[in-house]
Design a protein around this motif. Structure first.
Motif, mmCIF file in Angstrom:
data_model
loop_
_atom_site.group_PDB
_atom_site.id
_atom_site.type_symbol
_atom_site.label_atom_id
_atom_site.label_comp_id
_atom_site.label_asym_id
_atom_site.label_seq_id
_atom_site.Cartn_x
_atom_site.Cartn_y
_atom_site.Cartn_z
ATOM 1 N N THR A 51 -6.887 5.511 2.398
ATOM 2 C CA THR A 51 -5.458 6.824 3.216
ATOM 3 C C THR A 51 -5.604 7.099 2.321
ATOM 4 O O THR A 51 -5.572 9.064 3.132
ATOM 5 C CB THR A 51 -3.721 6.712 2.933
ATOM 6 O OG1 THR A 51 -4.110 5.795 1.618
ATOM 7 C CG2 THR A 51 -3.910 4.698 3.945
ATOM 8 N N SER B 78 -6.537 -1.204 19.617
ATOM 9 C CA SER B 78 -6.555 -0.083 19.742
ATOM 10 C C SER B 78 -6.720 1.138 20.350
ATOM 11 O O SER B 78 -6.628 1.687 20.595
ATOM 12 C CB SER B 78 -7.160 0.433 18.131
ATOM 13 O OG SER B 78 -8.331 0.037 18.254
ATOM 14 N N THR C 204 -4.762 -5.508 2.895
ATOM 15 C CA THR C 204 -3.883 -4.662 1.668
ATOM 16 C C THR C 204 -4.407 -3.082 1.405
ATOM 17 O O THR C 204 -3.923 -2.440 1.452
ATOM 18 C CB THR C 204 -2.540 -4.904 1.616
ATOM 19 O OG1 THR C 204 -2.044 -5.525 2.462
ATOM 20 C CG2 THR C 204 -1.406 -3.673 1.946
ATOM 21 N N THR D 103 -2.049 -0.692 14.859
ATOM 22 C CA THR D 103 -3.043 -1.923 14.685
ATOM 23 C C THR D 103 -2.762 -1.758 13.029
ATOM 24 O O THR D 103 -3.449 -3.476 13.235
ATOM 25 C CB THR D 103 -4.458 -0.167 14.047
ATOM 26 O OG1 THR D 103 -3.979 0.583 15.399
ATOM 27 C CG2 THR D 103 -5.316 -0.670 14.282
ATOM 28 N N MET D 104 -2.616 -1.510 12.303
ATOM 29 C CA MET D 104 -2.509 -2.583 10.452
ATOM 30 C C MET D 104 -2.167 -3.913 10.497
ATOM 31 O O MET D 104 -1.836 -4.681 10.224
ATOM 32 C CB MET D 104 -1.647 -1.081 9.850
ATOM 33 C CG MET D 104 -2.415 -1.920 8.614
ATOM 34 S SD MET D 104 -3.994 -2.023 7.825
ATOM 35 C CE MET D 104 -3.861 -3.189 6.497
ATOM 36 N N ALA E 66 -1.870 3.805 13.308
ATOM 37 C CA ALA E 66 -1.445 3.280 12.454
ATOM 38 C C ALA E 66 -0.807 2.038 12.183
ATOM 39 O O ALA E 66 -1.442 1.100 11.414
ATOM 40 C CB ALA E 66 -1.964 4.154 11.522
ATOM 41 N N ALA F 34 -10.223 -3.035 7.951
ATOM 42 C CA ALA F 34 -8.703 -2.781 7.227
ATOM 43 C C ALA F 34 -8.805 -1.205 7.005
ATOM 44 O O ALA F 34 -7.648 -0.519 6.787
ATOM 45 C CB ALA F 34 -8.073 -3.224 5.684
ATOM 46 N N ASN G 56 -12.443 6.114 4.058
ATOM 47 C CA ASN G 56 -12.598 4.909 3.885
ATOM 48 C C ASN G 56 -13.978 4.376 3.503
ATOM 49 O O ASN G 56 -14.402 2.946 2.531
ATOM 50 C CB ASN G 56 -12.614 4.338 5.320
ATOM 51 C CG ASN G 56 -13.818 5.793 5.941
ATOM 52 O OD1 ASN G 56 -14.615 6.105 5.437
ATOM 53 N ND2 ASN G 56 -13.928 5.984 7.381
ATOM 54 N N ALA H 171 -8.743 1.296 10.288
ATOM 55 C CA ALA H 171 -7.123 1.135 10.614
ATOM 56 C C ALA H 171 -6.058 1.595 8.851
ATOM 57 O O ALA H 171 -5.596 2.612 9.723
ATOM 58 C CB ALA H 171 -6.083 -0.443 10.453
ATOM 59 N N GLY H 172 -6.421 1.669 7.925
ATOM 60 C CA GLY H 172 -5.780 2.583 7.450
ATOM 61 C C GLY H 172 -5.876 4.099 7.085
ATOM 62 O O GLY H 172 -5.141 5.142 6.713
ATOM 63 N N ALA I 169 -6.839 -0.736 2.617
ATOM 64 C CA ALA I 169 -5.971 -0.204 3.691
ATOM 65 C C ALA I 169 -5.674 1.126 3.262
ATOM 66 O O ALA I 169 -5.534 2.644 3.302
ATOM 67 C CB ALA I 169 -4.920 -0.895 4.697
#
Length: 374
Positions: free
Chosen positions: A98, A362, A91, A174-175, A171, A134, A102, A137-138, A94
């Motif tokens: 944001t 995804s 977490t 997927t997360m 998002a 992650a 990344n 995805a984030g 991710a």
């Protein structure tokens, strides 16, 4: 001493099979386009290389300061359950991605995770794979989460919040899927601590110096003076700790340089040039599949740079190239950074086992969600 230093610097280049493959591909492509050899230097995005090298140095400096060891010990004393620690780190990766992009998120989370390997029985290799997934995805959520979103946001003319609203469905789904798989993949039992491991020496001066150099470097990058920032970082470590310069992943820098050249050579092939002219006439599903597919071949950032000249910078393209970050390791350069930082050979197989599943998931979910955001 000189022999040992030479070995530390150059032996990794001889053992890097991925680098060898990229170099061989470059040679083959150059045979068909020999006139492009004089343009190799211009093919490379040197700002990216400078930024990556600076971050590699600074991250290694923090690692050698012993700070990650201190944080890791505090973390396992607070979260001594394998499942909850894995969920926390996934977490965190991710969320950081944001607003920090990344790759920067990985430079923070992965070294900390590697430190936990010395302290506990945590399956670090698998956890780094999940952290790589992650950040993909984030980072797709915001306009500043990754380079392809920055480009698409600028081209689309959308507001910051509108772009986030457009990306939120993909998002979230997927997360959520990633957290569920993380929950299943890491059992809920107490971590076995390696009490026999001696605590690393913590160098507070080196840590403080790294923080100061980091702030200086980021300021230089933001102001367009990245190369001056890199010089400052380089001089700083020459004075404080030359071990940092010896122990960073120098072959990774050459891998990125070679990838930039290879991608431009691939795009320059005559047969491909003819095919590019027909992209605009493809149906929506053709554009979507092309975004997914090209990301697997040349990575999602170059794929975005290429496709945005033929396809509108809309949700369809954004979903395609962000979902395309999963799958092959080359799909996103962040994948490559995470796997290289791990230093584990078996991680490449483990990564693709999960990553291809998330590419399929995804990609399909993204296509299904598009009508809701179009």
């Amino acid at each position: 001493m000189m022999t040992q230093t030479f070995s530390m610097l150059f032996r990794p280049f001889l053992r890097d099979r991925f680098l060898h493959i990229l170099l061989l591909l470059g040679v083959i492509l150059t045979v068909f386009q020999p006139e492009k050899a004089s343009q190799f230097i211009s093919f490379v995005d040197w700002n990216t290389i400078v930024t990556l090298l600076g971050l590699l140095m600074l991250t290694k400096g923090v690692e050698l300061s012993g700070y990650f060891d201190v944080v890791g010990r505090k973390m396992i004393n607070t979260l001594d359950n394998e499942r909850w620690l894995a969920l926390f780190l996934v977490t965190a990766a991710a969320v950081l991605s944001t607003f920090m992009t990344n790759d920067v998120a990985l430079f923070i989370v992965v070294p900390l995770t590697i430190t936990l390997k010395k302290l506990t029985s945590l399956p670090v290799t698998r956890l780094i794979v999940f952290e790589a997934l992650a950040v993909n995805a984030g980072s797709l959520l915001t306009p500043v989460g990754n380079p392809q979103n920055i480009l698409l946001w600028n081209r689309s003319g959308q507001s910051f919040l509108h772009f986030i609203a457009q990306m939120t469905p993909l998002a979230l789904v997927t997360m959520a899927a990633l957290l569920i798989v993380t929950w299943i993949s890491f059992p809920s039992h107490s971590l076995k601590k390696k009490e026999s491991q001696s605590q690393s020496t913590f160098s507070k001066p080196l840590l403080i110096s790294c923080v100061v150099l980091y702030l200086l470097f980021i300021a230089c990058v933001d102001l367009g003076f990245a190369r001056y920032g890199l010089v400052a970082v380089l001089v700083g470590f020459l004075v404080m700790s030359r071990q940092v310069l010896l122990r960073i992943d120098w072959p990774l820098i050459l891998v990125f340089i070679t990838m930039f050249v290879d991608v431009r050579l691939i795009v320059g092939l005559g047969a491909l040039q003819q095919a590019l002219g027909s992209i605009a006439g493809l149906p929506d599903y053709g554009h979507y599949l092309l975004g997914l597919g090209l990301s697997q071949v040349i990575s999602n950032v170059p794929a975005t740079i290429l496709l945005v000249n033929y396809v509108p910078a809309n949700a369809l393209l954004a979903y395609a190239v962000n979902a395309g970050g999963f799958g092959l390791v080359i799909g996103s350069l962040a994948n490559l950074i995470a796997l290289r930082m791990s230093g584990e050979k078996k991680i490449w197989i483990t990564f693709h086992y999960y990553s291809f599943a998330f590419l399929a998931f995804s990609g399909l979910v993204g296509w299904w969600l598009l009508p809701l955001v179009a």
